[in-house]
Structure formats: structure tokens, C-alpha cells
Write a protein that holds these residues in place. Structure first.
Motif, PDB file in Angstrom:
ATOM      1  N   LEU A  36      40.960  39.407  39.946  1.00  0.00           N
ATOM      2  CA  LEU A  36      41.296  40.160  41.150  1.00  0.00           C
ATOM      3  C   LEU A  36      41.160  41.652  40.843  1.00  0.00           C
ATOM      4  O   LEU A  36      41.659  42.118  39.813  1.00  0.00           O
ATOM      5  CB  LEU A  36      42.739  39.825  41.538  1.00  0.00           C
ATOM      6  CG  LEU A  36      43.169  40.167  42.963  1.00  0.00           C
ATOM      7  CD1 LEU A  36      42.354  39.386  43.984  1.00  0.00           C
ATOM      8  CD2 LEU A  36      44.655  39.894  43.129  1.00  0.00           C
TER       9      LEU A  36
ATOM     10  N   THR B 210      42.292  44.887  40.789  1.00  0.00           N
ATOM     11  CA  THR B 210      43.480  45.735  40.971  1.00  0.00           C
ATOM     12  C   THR B 210      43.556  46.714  39.811  1.00  0.00           C
ATOM     13  O   THR B 210      42.921  46.497  38.768  1.00  0.00           O
ATOM     14  CB  THR B 210      44.785  44.901  40.948  1.00  0.00           C
ATOM     15  OG1 THR B 210      44.893  44.262  39.674  1.00  0.00           O
ATOM     16  CG2 THR B 210      44.791  43.846  42.041  1.00  0.00           C
TER      17      THR B 210
ATOM     18  N   ASN C  49      44.491  45.314  36.572  1.00  0.00           N
ATOM     19  CA  ASN C  49      43.521  44.404  35.959  1.00  0.00           C
ATOM     20  C   ASN C  49      42.331  45.138  35.344  1.00  0.00           C
ATOM     21  O   ASN C  49      41.342  44.521  34.971  1.00  0.00           O
ATOM     22  CB  ASN C  49      43.023  43.382  36.992  1.00  0.00           C
ATOM     23  CG  ASN C  49      43.721  42.042  36.852  1.00  0.00           C
ATOM     24  OD1 ASN C  49      44.386  41.786  35.840  1.00  0.00           O
ATOM     25  ND2 ASN C  49      43.583  41.184  37.847  1.00  0.00           N
TER      26      ASN C  49
ATOM     27  N   ARG D   6      41.043  43.848  32.011  1.00  0.00           N
ATOM     28  CA  ARG D   6      40.159  42.686  32.143  1.00  0.00           C
ATOM     29  C   ARG D   6      38.736  43.143  32.485  1.00  0.00           C
ATOM     30  O   ARG D   6      37.751  42.656  31.940  1.00  0.00           O
ATOM     31  CB  ARG D   6      40.654  41.774  33.268  1.00  0.00           C
ATOM     32  CG  ARG D   6      41.764  40.819  32.885  1.00  0.00           C
ATOM     33  CD  ARG D   6      41.974  39.870  34.061  1.00  0.00           C
ATOM     34  NE  ARG D   6      42.786  38.711  33.726  1.00  0.00           N
ATOM     35  CZ  ARG D   6      44.078  38.623  33.980  1.00  0.00           C
ATOM     36  NH1 ARG D   6      44.720  39.623  34.549  1.00  0.00           N
ATOM     37  NH2 ARG D   6      44.756  37.528  33.660  1.00  0.00           N
TER      38      ARG D   6
HETATM   39  C1  LIG Z   1      44.400  39.815  37.677  1.00  0.00           C
HETATM   40  O1  LIG Z   1      43.445  38.815  37.976  1.00  0.00           O
HETATM   41  C2  LIG Z   1      43.930  37.500  37.863  1.00  0.00           C
HETATM   42  C3  LIG Z   1      42.753  36.555  38.042  1.00  0.00           C
HETATM   43  O2  LIG Z   1      42.160  36.698  39.296  1.00  0.00           O
HETATM   44  C4  LIG Z   1      45.043  37.281  38.886  1.00  0.00           C
HETATM   45  O3  LIG Z   1      45.554  35.974  38.763  1.00  0.00           O
HETATM   46  C5  LIG Z   1      46.151  38.293  38.632  1.00  0.00           C
HETATM   47  O4  LIG Z   1      47.123  38.207  39.646  1.00  0.00           O
HETATM   48  C6  LIG Z   1      45.597  39.699  38.593  1.00  0.00           C
HETATM   49  N1  LIG Z   1      46.649  40.583  38.078  1.00  0.00           N
HETATM   50  C7  LIG Z   1      47.025  41.694  38.697  1.00  0.00           C
HETATM   51  C8  LIG Z   1      48.110  42.453  38.052  1.00  0.00           C
HETATM   52  O5  LIG Z   1      46.516  42.089  39.717  1.00  0.00           O
END
Ligand SMILES: *[C@@H]1O[C@H](CO)[C@@H](O)[C@H](O)[C@H]1NC(C)=O
Ligand SMILES: *[C@@H]1O[C@H](CO)[C@@H](O)[C@H](O)[C@H]1NC(C)=O
Length: 328
Positions: free
Chosen positions: A138, A140, A143, A146
Motif C-alpha cells: 500500500l 503510504t 511504507n 518497503r
Molecule cells: C504497507 O503495505 C502493506 C501491504 O500492502 C499493508 O498491509 C500495510 O497496511 C501497509 N502499512 C502501512 C503503514 O501503510
């Protein structure tokens, strides 16, 4: 079973029980001190903590960009799905193809969004330009780690450039100067990690949960980060990317991307090189500054155009100013 074999078996079982106990005790001791360093500094007990799960970041549902192996520089640009205007400005300014002696390429790193309309537009953008690496996470701010690790892993596995620059979609990159500087002047050929560093007081870990840069003690126990390069732009040589990716498999991720790269570099013993060529602020840089600066932060699409004009002027206008060939 012959008596000798059975004695052997007993000894083997005893040994494995003992080893499990030792490992269990080490894990317990480490979790009691609450210091995660203890875990990853000790090779024997690595599997207790987990780092980045790389396979979860890749998706086969979206076409990948192509790249020629062996280029001098791959530029990875973190971008949000809805930043199509910033990407377009980059494509028509500093990332526009030019005749250069040293090959380079730009790729945008983007994650998922729940907005179907934005997703559709990104699919169209990819059909047209083929320069988007979509990751399976996702999109954000929390993230971003990642996103960058996915980009580095993809670049290492598929492209194998000599160097990788990680930057953002509100930054200008001197594509006239950087590939040439790396090839002709850079003397740090292996273990290169260079960028704009923060002073010590800006490396204190932020424990305020409402902050954009909040990091829990569970994610990172010490109060001070090791020296690290700002995420506006840092350069890594391919061998540095290699060892950093390996360390990321067991060092627990920190949700602040540039900090995590600094921590990984510190773990594997790579020293970050401080350089004035990465400007955190977009002041009114003079034309001849464009012979020195490699990354400038904080430009809107119009400012990207002005910066490109200055970069082109600097090719011919500054022959009388001496060219600086060092990192600093
Ligand atoms: C980051 O991505 C993962 C996989 O899509 C998702 O499950 C998670 O909620 C995301 N984390 C944040 C902090 O946005
Ligand atoms: C560079 O210096 C020379 C000699 O000093 C001068 O004639 C020339 O105009 C200068 N060129 C530029 C672009 O400033």
C-alpha cells in the motif's frame, strides 16, 4: 541397532538438545535487554528476528520496466500514485533522453492505491512510458522503506547498474554531470554510499507517536541513529547495494527509509560519505553551480524546467570556472 550406532545417536540428540537450549537462552537474554542489536550482531541467532520479506513486495500483475544490464547509473525515484504531474515534469526535463557518453536510466517506484481511477491512470502511464516499477504494498508514507527496498532489490536482480541513485519526485538530478562524474572522477569504486548527512542532534530517534518520523523502541532500541544520508538523494555502488540487501533480510525494518539504509550500511561496515553535491534546499543556484550540484531538493514542475535550462547553460557558460572533481 548396533551398540556403537546407538551411542552415536544418543550423543547427537544430546548435542542438538544442548544447542537448542543455548539458542533459546540467547534469544531470551536478548529480548530481556530489549536491545535488538544483540540479536543481529550475533550471527548464530539471526533467525529469531526477521527483516524484509522481499518476495511479498513483487507483483506479476503489472508489467515491469525494461532495462539494459551494465548501465553506469540507475535512478530510482520514489513517487506517489497520484503524482503524475511531477513524473511528467521529470520525464520532460532531467530524465529526457540525451546523447551521453555514459548510459543511465530513470525508474519511478510506486505502490498500490485503493483508488481505482488512479490505478487505471497508472496503467495507461506505464503503457505509454514503461518507466514505472509497481510494488505489492500500500502506497503510504510509513511504507516508504518497503518501496525503496523493493526498488533496490529489483535493480540489483534485473539491471545490475554500476551505481544506483535513490531520489524523490520533487528533486532535480543533474543527469548531465552525474554519470560522467561517477565514471571519470569518483575514486570510491566499491562500498560507495554518499549523500547529504544530518548533524548529530538531528539523528536523535523520535519517540513521539504522532510524528511522521516516529520509531518505537521495538523497531529501533538505541536513542541515536548512525550517520545516514538524507532520502532526497543518495548514491550506492552495486556492491554496497548487494551487502545492504543481504543485511535487510535479518535487520528488522525501520519505517523511516533513509534511516534504515543508514542502519544497514552501519551493520555491514560501510561508511557514509558526506557530500555537498546534494542540496536539501532549492535556493536560487547560479548557472555554474550546476557543474557541481548533483541533486537539488524541493522543486515544483516549473522549477524543474528552469533547473534543466541552467544545467544546459552550464555545459558551455562556465568554462572559466574550475571543475571540482572531488565528492566534497
Ligand atoms: C504497507 O503495505 C502493506 C501491504 O500492502 C499493508 O498491509 C500495510 O497496511 C501497509 N502499512 C502501512 C503503514 O501503510
Ligand atoms: C574566459 O576567459 C577568457 C580569458 O580570460 C575570456 O576572454 C573569455 O571571455 C571568458 N569566457 C567566459 C565564457 O567567461
Amino acid at each position: 541397532m548396533a551398540p556403537r550406532q546407538s551411542r552415536c545417536m544418543k550423543a547427537l540428540i544430546c548435542a542438538s538438545v544442548l544447542l537448542s537450549l543455548v539458542l533459546y537462552w540467547c534469544g531470551l537474554a536478548a529480548s530481556r535487554t530489549g536491545d535488538e542489536n544483540v540479536i543481529w550482531r550475533s550471527a548464530a541467532v539471526r533467525p529469531i528476528t526477521t527483516g524484509i520479506d522481499f518476495s511479498s513486495l513483487f507483483t506479476s500483475a503489472f508489467p515491469e520496466p525494461s532495462c539494459d544490464p551494465g548501465q553506469v547509473l540507475l535512478i530510482l525515484v520514489t513517487s506517489a500514485p497520484w503524482h503524475s504531474e511531477a513524473r511528467q515534469a521529470i520525464r520532460t526535463t532531467w530524465a529526457a533522453p540525451v546523447q551521453t557518453p555514459y548510459s543511465w536510466q530513470t525508474v519511478f517506484l510506486i505502490g498500490h492505491t485503493s483508488d481505482d481511477q488512479v490505478t487505471e491512470e497508472i496503467e495507461k502511464e506505464q503503457q505509454k512510458f514503461g518507466d514505472i516499477l509497481l510494488g505489492n504494498y500500500l502506497d503510504t508514507y510509513r511504507n516508504l522503506t518497503r518501496k525503496v527496498l523493493h526498488g533496490l532489490k529489483w535493480a540489483r536482480d534485473r539491471c545490475q547498474p554500476e551505481y544506483i541513485l535513490k531520489t524523490d519526485d520533487d528533486c532535480f538530478v543533474n543527469t548531465d554531470g552525474l554519470p560522467t562524474f561517477l565514471t571519470e572522477h569518483n575514486t570510491i569504486r566499491s562500498g560507495l554510499y554518499a549523500g547529504s548527512l544530518f548533524p548529530r542532534e538531528k539523528r536523535m530517534v523520535i519517540r513521539e507517536p504522532s510524528s511522521k518520523w516516529y520509531v518505537s523502541r521495538r523497531d529501533y532500541a538505541p536513542d541515536l541513529y548512525p550517520p545516514y544520508a538524507s532520502g532526497i538523494g543518495y548514491i550506492l555502488s552495486l556492491d554496497a547495494v548487494d551487502v545492504i540487501l543481504h543485511a535487510a533480510e535479518y535487520v528488522p525494518p525501520i519505517p523511516v527509509e533513509d534511516v534504515y539504509i543508514g542502519v544497514l550500511a552501519d551493520v555491514v561496515g560501510i561508511q557514509v560519505k558526506s557530500s555537498g553535491r546534494f542540496a536539501k534546499h532549492n535556493v536560487k543556484w547560479r548557472v555554474c553551480n550546476y557543474r557541481y550540484l548533483m541533486v537539488i531538493h524541493h522543486l515544483n514542475p516549473l522549477e524543474q524546467e528552469l533547473a534543466k535550462e541552467n544545467m544546459i547553460k552550464a555545459r558551455t557558460a562556465c568554462q572559466n570556472s574550475t571543475l571540482i572533481t572531488r565528492w566534497k
